[in-house]
Motif scaffolding. Structure first.
Motif, PDB file in Angstrom:
ATOM      1  N   UNK A   1       8.607  -5.366   6.388  1.00  0.00           N
ATOM      2  CA  UNK A   1       7.853  -4.172   5.973  1.00  0.00           C
ATOM      3  C   UNK A   1       7.089  -3.571   7.152  1.00  0.00           C
ATOM      4  N   UNK A   2       6.575  -4.422   8.020  1.00  0.00           N
ATOM      5  CA  UNK A   2       5.804  -3.896   9.150  1.00  0.00           C
ATOM      6  C   UNK A   2       6.700  -3.076  10.076  1.00  0.00           C
TER       7      UNK A   2
ATOM      8  N   UNK B   1       8.903  -1.026   9.110  1.00  0.00           N
ATOM      9  CA  UNK B   1       9.015   0.339   8.573  1.00  0.00           C
ATOM     10  C   UNK B   1       7.626   0.902   8.240  1.00  0.00           C
ATOM     11  N   UNK B   2       6.601   0.303   8.828  1.00  0.00           N
ATOM     12  CA  UNK B   2       5.219   0.818   8.756  1.00  0.00           C
ATOM     13  C   UNK B   2       4.576   0.727   7.389  1.00  0.00           C
ATOM     14  N   UNK B   3       5.059  -0.159   6.535  1.00  0.00           N
ATOM     15  CA  UNK B   3       4.369  -0.374   5.269  1.00  0.00           C
ATOM     16  C   UNK B   3       3.534  -1.646   5.358  1.00  0.00           C
ATOM     17  N   UNK B   4       2.270  -1.558   4.949  1.00  0.00           N
ATOM     18  CA  UNK B   4       1.348  -2.687   5.013  1.00  0.00           C
ATOM     19  C   UNK B   4       1.058  -3.165   3.588  1.00  0.00           C
TER      20      UNK B   4
ATOM     21  N   UNK C   1       6.910  -9.458   4.794  1.00  0.00           N
ATOM     22  CA  UNK C   1       5.837  -8.731   5.486  1.00  0.00           C
ATOM     23  C   UNK C   1       6.315  -8.256   6.860  1.00  0.00           C
TER      24      UNK C   1
ATOM     25  N   UNK D   1      12.686   6.375   3.319  1.00  0.00           N
ATOM     26  CA  UNK D   1      11.649   5.335   3.223  1.00  0.00           C
ATOM     27  C   UNK D   1      11.884   4.446   2.004  1.00  0.00           C
TER      28      UNK D   1
ATOM     29  N   UNK E   1       1.950   5.281   0.059  1.00  0.00           N
ATOM     30  CA  UNK E   1       1.442   6.455   0.775  1.00  0.00           C
ATOM     31  C   UNK E   1       0.603   7.302  -0.194  1.00  0.00           C
TER      32      UNK E   1
ATOM     33  N   UNK F   1       0.847  -1.206   0.000  1.00  0.00           N
ATOM     34  CA  UNK F   1       0.000   0.000   0.000  1.00  0.00           C
ATOM     35  C   UNK F   1       0.882   1.255   0.000  1.00  0.00           C
TER      36      UNK F   1
END
Lengths: 81, 404, 360
Positions: B145-146, B148-151, B142, B103, B94, B92
């Protein structure tokens, strides 16, 4: 009396198991079946919880074949070793 | 490592020319990724034999989610074992596709470790596409990624990752805050995004003005397109400045107005705003002189999609104008009602636009408790096969009178 | 798989966009007053506050390696305070506050092989799909054709000499992940032969009712073949959409001899002047001719140049064709009008010419 999430998940699991490879079920199919089976003892919200539990426990998985379904975990036809 | 690159005489032809070369990109990644070496080999074979060699997987994913991972296997695993599994992950993005270099570098580091090192920035729906990894790397990717706050984004019969134009962040035409609405809807509907429960996919696309830079009207099940209700803001001095600098206001602006609602007398631009259809042309041509009005909001349209199955649709009007302000209750209430009806009655792979066509827009509106208005149609029906549901019975008149 | 779901972080969504906005954007959010295109690929947005934000737009190619993303990051650090964005059409945008950085940045981008442009009356990057690089149902490659078409049309990306905007999109099959159906020019991969059914395996990998239901023209029905439950395809009803193949991997349509591309023209999504329109069929079929697809690039250049020469200022492809009429479009382009051009799906009659408004 309202059914618990566990009871519904169990009933859903049995449906998925029975369907096997004959019929793929969508989440809404499961929810509709539960409402048919248990009437006022269930609602859509608790069915959603039950599906989440089924998936999180690993007893069922989501699959995609031109639409999303819920099935028992299995090795898919396309997979390579 | 570079020595391990397969012979690719056909692909090499695509390193020539002025446009950025995807072959160069794959070769760059192949310097460290054996997957990309086999990808080059398989792709060269596709170029030679004019056919693709991928199989569609339908079961791989991360635990708990039902979307966001597209299973892909090579049809020639013995020849190209490193791309035997070559799954895609949708991440997802930004809202507005803004990033810091930090990022992006974090994402690159994860993808160097966990996958092929190839990406699409971005996929058609708007996600960051991480192209090519093995089944056993999906969970660890996953997890990384979590941190670094990416879902993960959507795929399958779920809410697809919402996307939007850059809106108020860098556009003077944005009639509402597209990025704020996109973020809010994305967060509000996380469950629908990650756990496919619909008959088929559902897309939201937010465009700030009728120029529709994210093609919302052509590919979103709900197209939210900014517009305004009051008068176009005109700076007559700036209009004259455009004229002085050589713009032919009559032929370039006035004659292109679809509603013929303006004229130019050589000194002032007169607009009869009651006939303006908010097409944006005059504003596009003279951005320094004209701006959308101040009473801004959006037109909400529903039902567009690509051809499969019933043919391609453009979205059609649901709300001619609504204000777009947090907490966006009217949008969410409407969406919940639409999904309820569609989930209850829709068939597998039936987009909501197709569903509406099948049951009739009138019936659909009734089910979601919205009154019909003339803005919803290009014109009233031409065919006389009206399914009248209301009629009189003897004695009705008396009852009416008694009640009034 | 050992995943402790109770401790797992889920449904946290994307990072909030505010974390990634450059300070000048945070300060001027919603306050932009107007913009001007300064030169190809460069524009300035001016705020009510007087702040000026310069955007440099560059082609990315969409399929990019992490190596390239890291190079972009270096440029963002060097010129843009570490901020960068991408557009809805796969371009990369550098946001500058210092005007004097524009030319050095453009020099760096060009040295990297990434042209600057795609703003205003130009052809911007082609929205496209995965093709042979990653898709199971691709009837053609995506990145390859895009590369060839844009190599050929690069002058229109780097300049603003066209009458209006021209948006090209490519989808490698009818599923149209790229939703190309409202583009000035759409390149669409097409299959032309019905699926080949793997009767021995079909029942193991597909659900027969779903396969039947997947067919838009009801050409698939259950059948028993060699004693096994399977399906049969009424071939004269098949229009090669590959929808069944997406539902059922035992029905591949890919066929090197018969797969290729079709060209569609005259669509748009913007509401400017005219309402949004679908693209219409211009060329039913061009065989795949990798690696450079010369017939496709030639056909597109022909259409682009005729439009560029004959359209009025601002007129999009579809607006131009609506003005001159389709018969003239076919005469001018030299494209042969064939049976395939006439719609025969639902509501086809609405596309027939129902007046005497004709040019000769």
């Amino acid at each position: 009396m309202a059914k618990s999430v566990e009871e519904i998940a169990e009933a859903m699991f049995n449906l998925v198991k029975e369907a096997g490879s004959q019929k793929k079920l969508k989440p809404m199919d499961l929810t509709k079946s539960m409402i048919q089976m248990f009437g006022d003892e269930v609602d859509k919200k608790i069915c959603k919880e039950a599906i989440k539990q089924l998936i999180n426990s690993g007893r069922c998985v989501y699959t995609y074949f031109g639409g999303s379904f819920i099935e028992l975990p299995h090795r898919e036809g396309a997979a390579n070793d | 490592m570079a020595d391990n690159l397969p012979e690719t005489p056909l692909l090499n032809e695509l390193e020539k020319g002025a446009w950025p070369s995807f072959v160069k990109e794959i070769k760059m990644a192949a310097k460290r990724s054996p997957m990309c070496q086999d990808l080059l080999g398989q792709l060269e074979q596709s170029y030679r034999e004019k056919i693709g060699y991928w199989k569609h997987g339908g079961i791989v994913g991360v635990m708990g989610y039902g979307g966001g991972v597209i299973g892909r296997y090579s049809a020639l695993p013995d020849k190209y074992p490193k791309v035997s599994h070559f799954h895609t992950m949708r991440i997802n993005q930004p809202a507005g596709w803004y990033y810091t270099s930090k990022a992006l570098r974090d994402i690159c580091d994860i993808w160097e470790k966990r996958g092929s090192g190839l990406t699409n920035m971005h996929g058609s729906t708007g996600d960051i596409i991480l192209l090519g990894t093995t089944t056993d790397q999906l969970e660890p990717t996953f997890e990384d990624l979590s941190k670094i706050d990416f879902d993960i984004g959507g795929s399958g019969s779920d809410l697809r990752t919402p996307s939007c134009c850059c809106g108020m962040s860098r556009c003077e035409w944005a009639c509402y805050d597209t990025m704020a609405l996109t973020y809010d809807l994305t967060m509000h509907y996380q469950d629908e995004l990650h756990r496919p429960a619909f008959p088929y996919k559902f897309k939201f696309k937010m465009s700030g003005c009728p120029n529709d830079c994210v093609a919302s009207i052509a590919r979103a099940d709900m197209s939210i397109i900014g517009t305004w209700r009051d008068d176009i803001q005109v700076d007559q001095d700036a209009v004259r400045e455009y004229a002085d600098k050589g713009l032919d206001i009559t032929s370039d602006v006035v004659n292109n107005c679809p509603s013929k609602c303006m004229d130019w007398d050589g000194k002032e631009l007169h607009i009869d705003n009651s006939f303006c259809v908010r097409c944006m042309h005059c504003i596009n041509v003279m951005p320094k002189a004209l701006r959308p009005g101040k009473d801004r909001g959006a037109t909400i349209l529903i039902g567009s999609k690509a051809p499969i199955i019933e043919g391609a649709f453009l979205s059609s009007v649901l709300f001619p104008f609504i204000k777009i302000e947090p907490p966006y209750s009217k949008i969410k209430d409407t969406v919940d009602k639409m999904w309820d009806v569609w989930c209850e009655e829709g068939k597998n792979r039936e987009r909501i636009g197709e569903f509406i066509q099948r049951v009739g827009l009138g019936n659909f509106l009734e089910a979601i408790e919205i009154d019909p208005v003339p803005e919803m149609v290009a014109h009233p029906r031409e065919n006389p096969y009206v399914f009248y549901e209301e009629y009189f019975e003897e004695g009705d008149d008396d009852e009416e009178e008694e009640e009034s | 798989m050992a995943v402790d779901m109770s401790k797992r972080r889920t449904d946290y969504g994307p990072p909030h966009y505010e974390r990634f906005l450059p300070p000048i954007i945070k300060e001027n959010y919603g306050k932009w007053k107007y913009h001007e295109i300064l030169k190809p690929g460069v524009m300035v947005h001016v705020s009510e506050s007087g702040a000026e934000l310069y955007t440099v737009r560059s082609a990315s190619g969409r399929l990019i390696s992490i190596d390239k993303i890291r190079i972009y990051c270096d440029l963002a650090d060097k010129y843009c305070g570490g901020y960068i964005r991408f557009t809805s059409r796969h371009n990369v945008e550098f946001l500058l506050t210092k005007k004097e950085n524009i030319d050095p940045l453009i020099k760096d981008l060009k040295a990297l092989g990434h042209p600057v442009g795609g703003i205003g009356n130009s052809i911007t990057s082609i929205v496209h799909t995965q093709g042979w690089v990653h898709c199971h149902s691709a009837a053609t490659d995506a990145s390859g054709i895009v590369k060839c078409v844009m190599d050929d049309l690069i002058e229109y990306f780097e300049n603003m000499k066209l009458p209006g905007k021209l948006r090209i999109a490519l989808a490698c099959c009818l599923n149209m992940c790229g939703a190309v159906h409202c583009s000035d020019i759409a390149i669409l991969g097409v299959h032309r032969r019905p699926p080949r059914i793997d009767h021995a395996n079909l029942k193991n990998v597909c659900e027969i009712p779903n396969v039947s239901a997947s067919c838009p023209t009801a050409a698939i029905r259950p059948a028993t073949v060699n004693g096994k439950p399977s399906v049969e395809v009424i071939e004269e009803r098949c229009m090669f959409c590959a929808n069944c193949y997406t539902v059922c991997p035992a029905m591949p349509l890919n066929d090197p001899l018969n797969d290729g591309v079709s060209i569609w023209v005259g669509g748009k999504v913007s509401n400017a002047r005219s309402e949004p329109m679908f693209s219409k069929l211009a060329i039913p079929f061009i065989p795949n001719n990798p690696p450079r697809w010369p017939e496709v690039t030639g056909a597109i250049r022909n259409i682009v140049e005729l439009w560029a020469k004959n359209a009025r200022k601002y007129e999009r492809m579809g607006e131009w064709i609506n003005r001159i009429g389709w018969p003239k479009f076919f005469r001018m382009t030299g494209i042969e009008f064939r049976k395939e051009h006439i719609d025969d799906f639902k509501h086809a009659g609405l596309t027939f010419k129902r007046s005497t408004h004709l040019t000769f």
